[in-house]
Each structure stands twice: as structure tokens, then as C-alpha cells.
Design a protein around this motif. Structure first.
Motif, PDB file in Angstrom:
ATOM      1  N   GLU A 217       0.750  -1.242   0.173  1.00  0.00           N
ATOM      2  CA  GLU A 217       0.008   0.126  -0.074  1.00  0.00           C
ATOM      3  C   GLU A 217       1.042   1.273  -0.210  1.00  0.00           C
ATOM      4  O   GLU A 217       0.504   2.231   0.253  1.00  0.00           O
ATOM      5  N   THR A 218       1.956   0.878  -0.392  1.00  0.00           N
ATOM      6  CA  THR A 218       2.893   2.202  -0.654  1.00  0.00           C
ATOM      7  C   THR A 218       3.180   2.430  -1.945  1.00  0.00           C
ATOM      8  O   THR A 218       3.244   1.470  -2.676  1.00  0.00           O
ATOM      9  N   THR A 219       3.568   3.549  -2.531  1.00  0.00           N
ATOM     10  CA  THR A 219       4.050   3.983  -3.735  1.00  0.00           C
ATOM     11  C   THR A 219       5.637   4.005  -3.941  1.00  0.00           C
ATOM     12  O   THR A 219       5.962   4.500  -2.761  1.00  0.00           O
ATOM     13  N   TYR A 220       6.116   3.736  -4.921  1.00  0.00           N
ATOM     14  CA  TYR A 220       7.653   3.646  -4.983  1.00  0.00           C
ATOM     15  C   TYR A 220       8.157   4.480  -6.096  1.00  0.00           C
ATOM     16  O   TYR A 220       7.323   4.220  -7.304  1.00  0.00           O
ATOM     17  N   VAL A 221       9.254   5.225  -6.006  1.00  0.00           N
ATOM     18  CA  VAL A 221       9.820   5.906  -7.308  1.00  0.00           C
ATOM     19  C   VAL A 221      10.560   4.758  -7.737  1.00  0.00           C
ATOM     20  O   VAL A 221      11.413   4.423  -7.059  1.00  0.00           O
ATOM     21  N   VAL A 222      10.570   4.567  -8.853  1.00  0.00           N
ATOM     22  CA  VAL A 222      11.434   3.495  -9.614  1.00  0.00           C
ATOM     23  C   VAL A 222      11.596   3.574 -10.857  1.00  0.00           C
ATOM     24  O   VAL A 222      10.495   3.796 -11.799  1.00  0.00           O
ATOM     25  N   LYS A 223      12.857   3.257 -11.488  1.00  0.00           N
ATOM     26  CA  LYS A 223      13.162   3.191 -12.851  1.00  0.00           C
ATOM     27  C   LYS A 223      12.756   2.046 -13.326  1.00  0.00           C
ATOM     28  O   LYS A 223      13.458   0.779 -13.089  1.00  0.00           O
ATOM     29  N   MET A 224      11.414   1.748 -14.133  1.00  0.00           N
ATOM     30  CA  MET A 224      11.191   0.464 -14.218  1.00  0.00           C
ATOM     31  C   MET A 224      11.646   0.001 -15.668  1.00  0.00           C
ATOM     32  O   MET A 224      11.663   0.561 -16.481  1.00  0.00           O
TER      33      MET A 224
ATOM     34  N   TYR B 108      -2.787   8.800  -1.416  1.00  0.00           N
ATOM     35  CA  TYR B 108      -3.456   8.110  -2.357  1.00  0.00           C
ATOM     36  C   TYR B 108      -4.113   6.871  -2.229  1.00  0.00           C
ATOM     37  O   TYR B 108      -3.656   6.163  -1.120  1.00  0.00           O
ATOM     38  N   GLU B 109      -5.301   6.705  -2.353  1.00  0.00           N
ATOM     39  CA  GLU B 109      -6.092   5.165  -2.326  1.00  0.00           C
ATOM     40  C   GLU B 109      -6.326   4.950  -3.721  1.00  0.00           C
ATOM     41  O   GLU B 109      -6.680   5.798  -4.533  1.00  0.00           O
ATOM     42  N   TRP B 110      -6.205   3.555  -3.852  1.00  0.00           N
ATOM     43  CA  TRP B 110      -6.337   2.992  -5.356  1.00  0.00           C
ATOM     44  C   TRP B 110      -7.130   1.698  -5.379  1.00  0.00           C
ATOM     45  O   TRP B 110      -6.673   1.076  -4.174  1.00  0.00           O
ATOM     46  N   ALA B 111      -8.022   1.413  -6.245  1.00  0.00           N
ATOM     47  CA  ALA B 111      -8.762   0.088  -6.207  1.00  0.00           C
ATOM     48  C   ALA B 111      -8.894  -0.509  -7.544  1.00  0.00           C
ATOM     49  O   ALA B 111      -9.405   0.491  -8.514  1.00  0.00           O
ATOM     50  N   VAL B 112      -8.475  -1.569  -7.777  1.00  0.00           N
ATOM     51  CA  VAL B 112      -8.884  -2.120  -9.215  1.00  0.00           C
ATOM     52  C   VAL B 112     -10.216  -2.687  -9.036  1.00  0.00           C
ATOM     53  O   VAL B 112     -10.687  -3.668  -8.092  1.00  0.00           O
TER      54      VAL B 112
ATOM     55  N   GLY C  22      -4.921   6.233   4.245  1.00  0.00           N
ATOM     56  CA  GLY C  22      -3.522   6.649   4.070  1.00  0.00           C
ATOM     57  C   GLY C  22      -2.791   5.610   4.989  1.00  0.00           C
ATOM     58  O   GLY C  22      -1.916   6.089   5.813  1.00  0.00           O
ATOM     59  N   ARG C  23      -3.505   4.571   5.819  1.00  0.00           N
ATOM     60  CA  ARG C  23      -2.932   3.869   6.751  1.00  0.00           C
ATOM     61  C   ARG C  23      -1.606   3.138   6.575  1.00  0.00           C
ATOM     62  O   ARG C  23      -0.792   2.900   7.745  1.00  0.00           O
ATOM     63  N   SER C  24      -1.083   2.944   5.414  1.00  0.00           N
ATOM     64  CA  SER C  24       0.235   2.343   5.019  1.00  0.00           C
ATOM     65  C   SER C  24       1.233   3.445   4.661  1.00  0.00           C
ATOM     66  O   SER C  24       2.231   3.335   4.945  1.00  0.00           O
ATOM     67  N   PHE C  25       0.746   4.382   3.917  1.00  0.00           N
ATOM     68  CA  PHE C  25       1.553   5.592   3.250  1.00  0.00           C
ATOM     69  C   PHE C  25       0.921   6.713   3.210  1.00  0.00           C
ATOM     70  O   PHE C  25      -0.304   6.911   2.606  1.00  0.00           O
ATOM     71  N   SER C  26       1.552   7.970   3.676  1.00  0.00           N
ATOM     72  CA  SER C  26       0.974   9.185   3.425  1.00  0.00           C
ATOM     73  C   SER C  26       2.277  10.066   3.450  1.00  0.00           C
ATOM     74  O   SER C  26       3.264   9.854   3.645  1.00  0.00           O
ATOM     75  N   ILE C  27       2.046  11.324   2.719  1.00  0.00           N
ATOM     76  CA  ILE C  27       3.006  12.388   2.774  1.00  0.00           C
ATOM     77  C   ILE C  27       2.627  13.497   3.713  1.00  0.00           C
ATOM     78  O   ILE C  27       1.335  13.775   3.784  1.00  0.00           O
TER      79      ILE C  27
END
Lengths: 604, 604
Positions: A466-473, A580-584, A597-602
Motif C-alpha cells: 500500500e506504498t507507492t515507490y519511485v522506480v526506474k521501471m 492516495y487510495e487506489w482500487a482495481v 492513508g493507513r500504510s503510506f502518506s505524505i
């Protein structure tokens, strides 16, 4: 990797040392050897104990050769999905025996024979071994097309996908991809680039002969191999040599092909160490950057050129509006860091021949040291004022004509640029003040990347999913074109300002795929027609300051050909944080990720 | 629950005390009151602070009434999936305000207005509240049929299913099911029985009038309500009274209906305390049972009667085979416990008038105390020998004609009956010896049960999702007929004996459902035509010794109408343990569960 590791596949290897000799004589690096003689079909359900050994002695090769220059291959007769219970059980026992042997001789990997169309028990037996074993990798032998039925509806990738789903994307499970003479569509070929392919198997039968009589591959085959050469892949030749010069000409040709792979551009070379490496996004309001971090980003060859051009155009427009003005235009740089935007502004002023006075603001006391030194060394004294202050507290003596900032994150607003600039816009002249950037838009696209999924899964908790990551994919595939999420514009004259956002997306997927998450990008309008962008369609070539943002999902989701991926995305704003919250919600309904934002927030 | 809790839904409640008075005057138990006046549509994006309160004071009712006799209802205008951002944001803020208020006044639950066909943000907002709140439950108001479009393809259950999938089956999320005058098919109606329905909403408009002028429900409505009365549901009447006698006649009718619900049978009464309660299966080889456990199982009114009949028929057959024999037939009871099988055998012997001598074997020294006492008190001295021994170590002085055991688990072989009997069959006469049971077959069926899923999920680890549970499934639905897995027969003359098994199943599902796992059953042939069975088709009525075995899956899976569920199941046998592995491979591919018995196994 400066050299391609080429190997030789032996379907039978009575004398292991001889095989190793063949390999080194032909400038190859490793041998793929059957762990047990391929015709040594053993039965385990009988009670008779055989006194002869089930395979050659480990003493036939020194340990370091077993561990560095040999890949084992499992017996070809293994059939885990046979309708016959006894065949299944014997196969399972033989697998266990061979895996234990591979572990005993320190063989780092084994190749499993191709799964059949029915592969459920195959996957179960493999998973049982990698879950229990001491880290011996299994490469699943997958052909690019089914030999018996190249037009089959279910392509080999789908079989592979079932195997790895049953094995829960285990990090010891890889693909040994057999390149067939018939190649599938480009779409299918690129799909394999996002899979954990460790080995390309090249049968000698797929090679053509050039005018000098040497083996070559068709252009399409060459391109396919070249595209893989940046993915840390090894190559092994199977089948009997069909050209004069024996095996050697194949290995030489493959090394030649490898050396002719497209070289990396400057920015790619910069990015390479970061490929598929997950970084937690900065918390710019809470943390102070280190000098080294500033240094890296200051080297961006595009960003500050574009900022300079934006300030230049803004100054021209301001002067056109105001006509002649006695006083210089006031430029405020909020978040000045070690001064690149101050420099860009001064360059723009000189180029436009329009006088400016710069307030360089930063909350980081360490950056301010650099700025104050520059004021002296670069003769800025009459043109620049350095202020150490949080932009939320600063009370400027005059209003600014231009507010310059670089607070953008990979997803645009994800480092709280909207909130910061909403606070800073009170410095700006209410009527004519210009913010650079003027606006920025977030974009999002569904991706497949078992590599990134494994990286997140390794943390073994929901929080990291539930975290977003900066990553060179790198080892990934974008499944559908990115779509626009939302835009922020500055200055923002709304009352009250609402920086929460929501977007819904429906992505068409061209072929069966495995969804692992989403890639977020931004496109920022600095001023007039000057953009900086990491959104692929408008990407600012050469710019390396931002990698995409990765939104993972917990359970990888199979998406059938023609099916839609539906995503609901929210930017939520609380009193003390933004998240952010996201759901498929299609093709199947997953959970809402990061609720509250229970797992990640700014932090605000 | 000896009385049905009936409530009254007030769409408007300016005076809360008056509502409570109405409720008690009409022999009702609770009131559903709007938390805020339904027309008090608030805006949160404006900056103006209103000085008037947004709702009535909490002092209008004493705390214990708020907490015991009131369910709050959220404002009907909330629209979380509006295309207008401002409406969505105001709805979210209002929800937050009302949930905080409900918590403040200790209201244990609130009813949320029905979701629209598009419900993704609805679910997100609800999840945000239940994840953050201090335990206030939310009941999602779902109609049995959509009023505007009763023939809609996507029925309300699918909407509910999306909501709860997005909310990850949160244990504070329930359904308030509105019973409509048009009822859907029986298949749809029974589907709601496996959902967490806490409240049935009955509009007065669905009531008919009987010849005496009183309100009654149609037969189908009555049956539907009666089926729910064993699921701990409450009922609330909405709409204006349409019959003479006002509200009172409705509540009296509902109490009457409740009191006429089908009473529980004896075995149901025994089972009721175990409804939906997960038990870890026994480890019979490792643990000694307690006296109390023996006592419970000895009370089974069917099992020992059937055992007696099986021994009786076996004795008759033996005598027919042997003709007259001087010596009594030898019966060995392995796992004699506190003696019920010894008793059953002696009864059979007396009834058949055929002499037997019983060896009563048990490894539990405590059970042996009981047996040795019985030998004295029940005059068994000349007919029974008690032996304390593990059946794997015992060396009997004679061979047995009949080996009687009750080592079956819920799934037949899951308490290692095959392994134990394979060991014990050496006591048996090689030619004519009979094992009771002769054989047993395992059966499996896919089920939906959010209740059981929540129970397993509460442990918050993978381990518990890879464990099987003995459970009297109550709040559940069997999605497709059970299928046969495999059979064990005794004595087993195979050489060598292989007790590993695999089975594959394809289950057709009649309507859209949510798969939460599988129910395992057994059917054992004791002897001749005497069975004991918990497989639903052949269930031994009245027998309560076994509840089904639950195989959970980690991620609930939506199964569309007409889709197939495909399951691969393995019984794996290692040196020291036996375990099951199970994997769903359709409609989507899940992981192999419990690979290598990593989470759960039965020790040998």
C-alpha cells in the motif's frame, strides 16, 4: 556485463568432464548437463533397492565447476500431469531426488522440461521444491511457440503465467525461453521482456547461413535477442552444429551480436544502477535533502534549460504588459536548494535583457549556506536576496512577479507541490503574478512486472503493498496507454481551495496479461509552451530527475485478451497528511488500497 | 434468541423521545432514527461556519437508549459516486460527520443508503469509516430487487459483493436487506443466507390483508423470513401503517411468525453452539483425548447403532463361511476409547448369537482405566481383553477375524485412518479378515461463506488460510454439488501401499457467487450395506459426531454465472506427516495452498 555468457546444452552427458572441455574449447562459459541420464527412468513405488548409483559421481567435476559452470537439467520424462497416478508419483519422487542432488553438488539452477498444456500439478511439484530447497533456482523451459500446435489459442505465455501464479511468483522461479524458428507477434515477444527470463535457448536449427557459410540469425531473431541483452540474460545453444567450424562459430556469432547491441544513452547509463530499484518517495516537507542529492539532480541536462526558457518567456510577457518599468521584476524562488533555479532565472534575465531581483528561499539551513556563499562568489549581491524560511512562514517585503518552484514529484502533486504553492501564492502579485510551473497533470498506466511485484512482496506485509515507490521501471511492460488523472493550476484562485482529486480509468488490454500495478507520470507546463514531462508521449528526452511512481497491487490479476482494467484512484487530503487510495474494480474487484492513508502518506 | 427483535424505521425524527415512545407502545424493541434531519443538506467546501447545531442534541435520549435501542440512519442524499466532484466531497464530509456523531452517542450501528449501480467510491468511503471508526457497524441498505429496474442483469447481490470486496470483507460491514414485494428466484433468496445480513427491512406495503383485516405476508415471504430466523437477524418495519391497529399489528404478526419457525431437531440443537465455529482437527496420534470429548461422541445416536449392525452382518457372514467353529471369533477394537465399539460388538454378538472374544486396544492410558473398570463392572472378564498399546507396536497372540476402528475424520482419511489401519491389518487373518470400516470416500464442494472467511482472516496470517478446520457450517452456501475425491479400502493388500492421492474437480456454478473455500465430507462403508456418512446426499440423519472440513482460500474469488470453479487437491504423504495441498485454477489461478504442509499437517 561486458560479455555475453554463452552455454551449451547437452542432452546426454555420460562424461561430464568431456562436456566441460567442449564448452571451453568453443569459447563458451557453461554447460547444461542432465542431472541423471535421460533414459534412467526410475521407479520409486517398488520396494527393491538398487545398488548401482542413480547418476554419475559428483567427483567427475571439481566443486567450483559444478557451482559456476554447470546448469542441471531435469529428466525429460518427468510428467507431473499424467492421467496415471503412478507416473505422477514417480515423477514427483524423481524430481525430489534430482533437486536434492543438484543442491548436493552446489548446482545453482536446474532447467525443468516444458510443462504441458495442463500444468497444475507441474506447478505444484516445482513449488514444493523451490519452497523447500536451499535456494536452487528452477528455470521453466518454455518455447516461444508450441511446436505441435503453433496456432494454439492459448499461447505458451499463458501456461507460464499459470505456473508462476500457482507458485506465487516465487523469486527462485525463472524462465528458460526457447527461441523457435517461427517467431510469434512482436506484441508477444515484448511480453517476455517483463518476465524473469534467465536463459535463452537457441537450437542450431533456427540459424540461417550467410554467404560466407557462417551461421546467422534472421533480422527479427537478431532484434529479439538484442532487446534481451539489457535484461541480464544468458544464452545456450542446443542441437547438433549444422555449420562448418562446429560450435565455435555459434558462440562467436552470439558474442558478435551481443557487442552490437544498442549502446545506452547518457541518461540510460545514469539510470542503469536504478533499474527496478524501489525508492520510497521523498518527504520534502519533513526531511532536508543532502548535498549529494542536490548534486545529482542539478546535473539534469534538460530541466534547468527549460526552466530558464520559461522564465525568459515570462519576463518578455511581463515587460510587454507593463511597458517600461523602473524597478526590476521580482522573482521568488521557493525551494532554492543549492541555487540551480536562481541561476536559471539570472540567465533568463540576462538573455532577455530584463532586470530582475531574486529572493532565494529555502527552509534547509544547509542549502542556505551554499546560497549565501554563491551570492558572494558569483557576484549576486545586488540581484539576489537569500532567505532561510519555510515558505509557509515567510513574509516578503514585496510581492513577486514570478514565483519559481520545483516541487514536483514523479506523479506531479505527490510531493505536495499543490499545498506548498497554495501557501506561497500570497507572495505573488494578485493580478499579474505568474507561477512557474503554471500547471501539471498526473497520468497513469497499468503495468505488468513480476520483478517489481517480487520486490514489494519480499517485505512480507500489506503495508508495503500500500506504498507507492519511485522506480526506474526496467523489467516491465505497459499494458495500455497512460490516461490523464487530474491537473493542478497555479496560482489557484478558488475559494476555498480543494486539492482532493478522484479519477476513474478503463484501460483496454490488447493481449492476455498479468497486472501487477500501475505507473504514474506527470507532465508539467512551466510557462507558455515550455513543458517538462515524464509522461511517455511527451517525455522530455534526456531528463533524468524523475522516475515513474509505482502503485502496486497485492494480488496479481490475470487480464484476458480484450478485457478491461478498471481503476479508481483518489488523492485524499486530511488535516495533517495527503495520500492516495487506489482500487482495481475490473476485471475483478480488489480491495481499496491504503484506505485512510493507513500504510503510506505524505506529511503536511 | 427466544424473541424476535422488531424495530421501526423513522424517515424523519425531530423528536427522538417521541419515536422511542412509539416503539415501546407498539411492542417493538428499537428505532431506526436519522442521525441528521434528512433535508439538512450540508456543504463543507464553504468557509462559513454555521452557529446552529447540525443535528438534535444527544441529551434528547439517555445514553443507554442510544446504545441499545437506536440504530442510526445516514442521510439519504449522500451520493458518493456522483459525477460532480463537489457532491462527492460533501457526501464524504457529511458521512464523516455523521459517523463521528454516531460514535459520540454510542450508537452501535448505522444504515447507509443503498449504493447505486456504480458503487466504487461508495465502498471506498464506507471502508474509510469502518477502518477508522471505533467499531460502529455499517449496514448497507440493499433491496432484494432494484425498484427502478427489477429485470436488471446485474442483481443487487453483485453490487453488494463489489462493495464488500472493496472493503475486504470487513467484519463491521453488514447488510440491511429490504424485502421487496416482488421476490427474486429461490436461488437468489438463499444466496442472501450466507451473507452477513443483520437486519431485514419490511415496508408495510409488502403486507397483504387476511380475512380478519390483519396484515399477513405471502407464503413465499413467510418462508423467506422463517429461513432467516435462525441467522440472528432483526427486523424493522418501514412506511406508514396500512392496517387497522397501527404499527402494533405488524409487530405482533412478526412475533407470531417468529414463534412458528421450524424448531431445531435434537442434533441441530446439539450443533447450534458450534455453528460457524472453527476447530482445528484432532491430531489423534499425537494427542490423548479427554474424557469429556469421549463422552460427547459416545452420545451419537446413529454411529454405534450402525457399527453394531456392521459387526452383526460381518459375524453372520463369517459364520456362514466357517460353518461351526469351536473358538469364538476374534474382534479387535483398535482405538477402543471408553468402550463404545466394544459394547457395540458385544451387542452384535449377542444379537447374532455368535460368540466373540474382544481385544480392546487403546494407547491412551486414561481410557484404559475406564476399559479395565468396565471389564469388571460389566462382566466382560471372559469376553474382553484390554490392552494398552499403540496399535503400531502391539503383537497380538492371535489373528483377528474382525478389526473394528473409528479413526475417521470429517474428510475420511484426514485423521490418518489409512496409515493406522495399514499398520493394524497385520493383526488380521490374511484370508478372511474383515475391516470395519471396509472403505471410505472423501467428497468436496465449493462454498461461499463470508462469515468463515472473516473468522480465518482475523488471525491475520497466511498460516491460518492454509489450515483446514472442522466446522459446523451455518452461514454458508454450497455453490455446486459435492464431487468424489478418492477412496481408501481395508485391508489394503497393495505392495507397496501408496496413500497419496490427487483429484481434480470442475464445478459448475449456477449463478454469480463469491467463492471462499471448500467443504470436505466423507461417506464410509462400514460393512455390507451399512454406511455412515456426512456427505449431504447420503447423510446419516441424526449423526452429529462429524462436522465438515473447511478448506479456506486466501483471496475470495468472484465466479460469474455459468463459469466453472476448478480445483486441484492433493493428499501428500511424507516420512513424518500427512497433509493436503489445494489450489484453485479456475475461474482464476490462485496459489498452491499449504505447499509441503508448511502451515498445517497431521503428524505420523
Amino acid at each position: 556485463m561486458q560479455e555475453l555468457r554463452v552455454g551449451r546444452i547437452f542432452s546426454c552427458a555420460t562424461n561430464a568432464q568431456q562436456c566441460i572441455d567442449v564448452v571451453s574449447r568453443n569459447e563458451m562459459y557453461f554447460a547444461v548437463l542432465p542431472l541423471v541420464h535421460p533414459r534412467a527412468r526410475r521407479e520409486f513405488s517398488g520396494r527393491t533397492e538398487r545398488s548401482e548409483p542413480f547418476t554419475r559421481s559428483d567427483l567427475t567435476l571439481p566443486s567450483n565447476i559444478w557451482s559456476s559452470n554447470v546448469i542441471g537439467s531435469l529428466s525429460p520424462w518427468l510428467n507431473f500431469d499424467s492421467p496415471c497416478h503412478k507416473v505422477r508419483m514417480d515423477s514427483e519422487q524423481a524430481l525430489k531426488q534430482e533437486m536434492a542432488w543438484a543442491h548436493h553438488i552446489s548446482c545453482p539452477a536446474v532447467i525443468a522440461p516444458p510443462p504441458g498444456r495442463s500444468c497444475n500439478n507441474y506447478a505444484r511439484c516445482l513449488y514444493s521444491q523451490i519452497a523447500a530447497s536451499g535456494g536452487t533456482s528452477i528455470y521453466v523451459h518454455m518455447p516461444l511457440t508450441w511446436k505441435d500446435d503453433p496456432d494454439s489459442d492459448k499461447d505458451p505465455w499463458e501456461t507460464w503465467n499459470s505456473v508462476r501464479m500457482l507458485c506465487e511468483h516465487h523469486f527462485c522461479l525463472f524462465v528458460a525461453l526457447e527461441v523457435t524458428s517461427d517467431l510469434p507477434t512482436d506484441e508477444t515477444l515484448t511480453q517476455w521482456l517483463c518476465e524473469p527470463v534467465k536463459l535463452l535457448i537457441l537450437p542450431t536449427s533456427i540459424f540461417l547461413t550467410n554467404t560466407s557459410g557462417f551461421p546467422v540469425l534472421s533480422k527479427r531473431h537478431q532484434n529479439f535477442l538484442r532487446s534481451f541483452f539489457w535484461y541480464n540474460v544468458e544464452v545456450a545453444v542446443s542441437g547438433r552444429p549444422r555449420h562448418e567450424g562446429g560450435l565455435l562459430v555459434y558462440s562467436q556469432y552470439l558474442q558478435h551480436l551481443f557487442s552490437s547491441r544498442t549502446p545506452l544513452s547518457d541518461s540510460e547509463r545514469f539510470e542503469q544502477p536504478y533499474w527496478d530499484f524501489l525508492q520510497i518517495p521523498l518527504q520534502p516537507l519533513a526531511d532536508n535533502l543532502e548535498s549529494q542529492t542536490y548534486e545529482v539532480f542539478e546535473k539534469d541536462p534538460v530541466k534547468y534549460v527549460n526552466y530558464e526558457q520559461a522564465v525568459y518567456l515570462a519576463l518578455i510577457d511581463l515587460q510587454a504588459n507593463f511597458g517600461f518599468r523602473q524597478d526590476p521584476f521580482i522573482v521568488m524562488v521557493v525551494g532554492a536548494g543549492r541555487g540551480p533555479l536562481v541561476r536559471a532565472s539570472l540567465r533568463a534575465s540576462e538573455r532577455a535583457n530584463i532586470a530582475i531581483f531574486v529572493y532565494a528561499l529555502d527552509k534547509n539551513p544547509n542549502a542556505v549556506v551554499t546560497l549565501r556563499n554563491m551570492r558572494v562568489t558569483e557576484n549576486w549581491a545586488d540581484r539576489v536576496e537569500v532567505v532561510q524560511s519555510d515558505m509557509r512562514d515567510f513574509s516578503p517585503p514585496v510581492k513577486a512577479d514570478i514565483l519559481v518552484s520545483e516541487l514536483l514529484g514523479s506523479f506531479g502533486d505527490n510531493e505536495l507541490s499543490p499545498e506548498c504553492l497554495d501557501g506561497a501564492q500570497r507572495f505573488l502579485r494578485p493580478d499579474t503574478g505568474i507561477s512557474i510551473p503554471v500547471s501539471y497533470t498526473s497520468w497513469i498506466a497499468p503495468i505488468s512486472s513480476s520483478k517489481l511485484h517480487q520486490e514489494v512482496k519480499a517485505y512480507n506485509d500489506v503495508k508495503h503493498f500500500e506504498t507507492t515507490y519511485v522506480v526506474k521501471m526496467h523489467t516491465h511492460k505497459v499494458l495500455s496507454d497512460a490516461q490523464e488523472c487530474w491537473t493542478f493550476s497555479h496560482p489557484n484562485r478558488e475559494v476555498p481551495i480543494d486539492n482532493s482529486r478522484q479519477s476513474r480509468h478503463r484501460f483496454q488490454v490488447k493481449r492476455s496479461s498479468c497486472l501487477h500495478g500501475f505507473a504514474g507520470y506527470f507532465d508539467a507546463l512551466l510557462y507558455a509552451d515550455v513543458h517538462i514531462s515524464i509522461y511517455p508521449e511527451t517525455f522530455s528526452t534526456g531528463m533524468f530527475s524523475w522516475f515513474p511512481l509505482f502503485f502496486p497491487i497485492r494480488t496479481p490479476m490475470f487480464v484476458g485478451k480484450g478485457e478491461e482494467i478498471e481503476l479508481q484512484l483518489s488523492r485524499c487530503v486530511g488535516d495533517k497528511k495527503v495520500w492516495y487510495e487506489w482500487a482495481v474494480v475490473a476485471p475483478s474487484v480488489g480491495p481499496v488500497n491504503n484506505v485512510n492513508g493507513r500504510s503510506f502518506s505524505i506529511g503536511l
